[in-house]
Design a protein around this motif. Structure first.
Motif, mmCIF file in Angstrom:
data_model
loop_
_atom_site.group_PDB
_atom_site.id
_atom_site.type_symbol
_atom_site.label_atom_id
_atom_site.label_comp_id
_atom_site.label_asym_id
_atom_site.label_seq_id
_atom_site.Cartn_x
_atom_site.Cartn_y
_atom_site.Cartn_z
ATOM 1 N N ASN A 1 37.999 37.317 43.696
ATOM 2 C CA ASN A 1 37.688 36.063 44.487
ATOM 3 C C ASN A 1 38.077 36.225 45.876
ATOM 4 O OD1 ASN A 1 36.337 34.694 42.227
ATOM 5 N ND2 ASN A 1 38.498 34.438 41.659
ATOM 6 N N TYR A 2 38.464 37.411 46.330
ATOM 7 C CA TYR A 2 38.686 37.543 47.591
ATOM 8 C C TYR A 2 37.555 38.321 48.462
ATOM 9 C CZ TYR A 2 43.814 37.517 46.519
ATOM 10 O OH TYR A 2 45.029 37.004 45.973
ATOM 11 N N SER A 3 37.237 37.899 49.432
ATOM 12 C CA SER A 3 36.237 38.483 50.254
ATOM 13 C C SER A 3 36.359 39.907 50.430
ATOM 14 C CB SER A 3 36.076 37.909 51.638
ATOM 15 O OG SER A 3 35.268 38.912 52.246
ATOM 16 N N ASN A 4 35.412 40.831 50.250
ATOM 17 C CA ASN A 4 35.730 42.420 50.311
ATOM 18 C C ASN A 4 36.360 42.766 51.762
ATOM 19 O OD1 ASN A 4 33.079 42.091 51.364
ATOM 20 N ND2 ASN A 4 32.551 43.992 51.081
ATOM 21 N N LYS A 5 36.129 42.013 52.820
ATOM 22 C CA LYS A 5 36.646 42.190 53.891
ATOM 23 C C LYS A 5 38.087 42.009 54.246
ATOM 24 C CE LYS A 5 31.999 41.881 55.529
ATOM 25 N NZ LYS A 5 31.063 41.190 55.996
ATOM 26 N N THR A 6 38.672 41.174 53.257
ATOM 27 C CA THR A 6 40.134 40.730 53.464
ATOM 28 C C THR A 6 41.107 41.832 53.117
ATOM 29 O OG1 THR A 6 40.245 40.012 51.113
ATOM 30 C CG2 THR A 6 39.581 38.572 53.200
ATOM 31 N N PRO A 7 42.344 41.984 53.705
ATOM 32 C CA PRO A 7 43.242 42.903 53.234
ATOM 33 C C PRO A 7 43.585 43.218 51.788
ATOM 34 C CG PRO A 7 44.090 41.776 55.171
ATOM 35 C CD PRO A 7 42.928 41.205 54.576
ATOM 36 N N GLU A 8 43.702 41.596 51.025
ATOM 37 C CA GLU A 8 44.030 41.432 49.711
ATOM 38 C C GLU A 8 42.902 42.505 48.600
ATOM 39 O OE1 GLU A 8 45.653 38.349 51.890
ATOM 40 O OE2 GLU A 8 43.506 38.949 51.750
ATOM 41 N N ALA A 9 41.678 42.159 49.130
ATOM 42 C CA ALA A 9 40.635 42.937 48.346
ATOM 43 C C ALA A 9 40.680 44.481 48.414
ATOM 44 C CB ALA A 9 39.158 42.628 48.941
ATOM 45 N N ARG A 10 41.010 45.023 49.956
ATOM 46 C CA ARG A 10 41.130 46.291 49.938
ATOM 47 C C ARG A 10 42.330 47.007 49.482
ATOM 48 N NH1 ARG A 10 38.732 47.662 55.775
ATOM 49 N NH2 ARG A 10 37.076 46.164 56.022
ATOM 50 N N ARG A 11 43.280 46.224 49.199
ATOM 51 C CA ARG A 11 44.402 46.781 48.102
ATOM 52 C C ARG A 11 44.000 46.953 46.835
ATOM 53 N NH1 ARG A 11 47.500 43.009 51.463
ATOM 54 N NH2 ARG A 11 48.831 44.052 52.886
ATOM 55 N N LEU A 12 42.892 46.406 46.514
ATOM 56 C CA LEU A 12 42.454 46.270 45.122
ATOM 57 C C LEU A 12 41.354 47.401 44.740
ATOM 58 C CD1 LEU A 12 42.267 42.609 44.378
ATOM 59 C CD2 LEU A 12 44.083 44.303 43.521
ATOM 60 N N LEU A 13 40.681 47.975 46.019
ATOM 61 C CA LEU A 13 39.484 48.786 45.842
ATOM 62 C C LEU A 13 39.994 49.997 46.231
ATOM 63 C CD1 LEU A 13 36.744 46.837 47.675
ATOM 64 C CD2 LEU A 13 37.115 47.124 45.282
ATOM 65 N N GLY A 14 39.394 51.251 45.688
ATOM 66 C CA GLY A 14 39.541 52.646 45.828
ATOM 67 C C GLY A 14 38.264 53.211 46.198
ATOM 68 N N TYR A 15 38.306 54.276 47.129
ATOM 69 C CA TYR A 15 36.845 54.885 47.247
ATOM 70 C C TYR A 15 37.153 56.496 47.609
ATOM 71 C CZ TYR A 15 32.715 56.043 50.120
ATOM 72 O OH TYR A 15 31.726 56.783 50.570
ATOM 73 N N ILE A 16 36.486 57.294 47.035
ATOM 74 C CA ILE A 16 36.305 58.577 47.270
ATOM 75 C C ILE A 16 35.132 58.909 47.890
ATOM 76 C CG2 ILE A 16 36.957 60.906 46.161
ATOM 77 C CD1 ILE A 16 38.423 59.732 44.191
#
Length: 147
Positions: free
Chosen positions: A61-76
């Protein structure tokens, strides 16, 4: 956990993703499958906030552009970015500080000895690292919340 809703991405007149919507629940494994040019990389880059797009993407429920969402995502990425004059540990510390990740600022990633096949090895400069080392470094970043 991840919700992609009516996402459209154009590169000039080329339509890369058109009104794409899907939802991923926590603990599930999902595959993006399609031929070259189908928009797989485009939607992943949109999900992690690397591209501008029309529509909405949320992570818990956080916009993917927020710091909260970025902490939950990983990308390789296929071609990892690197700072050639840093060691692998220094790179991890740099990324942690750049993203202001809680608990990681000031952590000394280089203080523990590095082991390969039971042997202690000296720190590896990023410019000397090969594909497998870079992939492992990216995986460590994702698992520790640094990516």
């Amino acid at each position: 956990m991840l919700n992609v809703s009516h996402v459209t991405k154009k590169y000039g007149k080329v339509l890369a993703c058109n009104d794409l919507s899907f939802h991923l629940d926590p603990g599930t494994v999902t595959v993006l499958l399609g031929p070259n040019g189908a928009g797989k990389s485009t939607i992943i880059k949109a999900m992690i906030g690397f591209l501008k797009y029309e529509g909405e993407i949320t992570v818990k429920n956080y916009s993917n552009k927020t710091p909260e969402a970025r902490r939950l995502l990983g990308y390789i990425p296929e071609m990892p970015s690197l700072y050639s004059n840093l060691t692998v540990s220094e790179h991890m510390e740099f990324i942690a500080r750049a993203y202001k990740l809680g608990g990681s600022a000031g952590r000394d990633y280089g203080s523990a000895p590095h082991f390969v096949r039971g042997q202690v090895v000296p720190p590896i400069l990023m410019r000397c690292a090969r594909g497998g080392t870079l992939t492992r470094r990216e995986l460590m970043n994702c698992l520790s919340g640094l990516s």
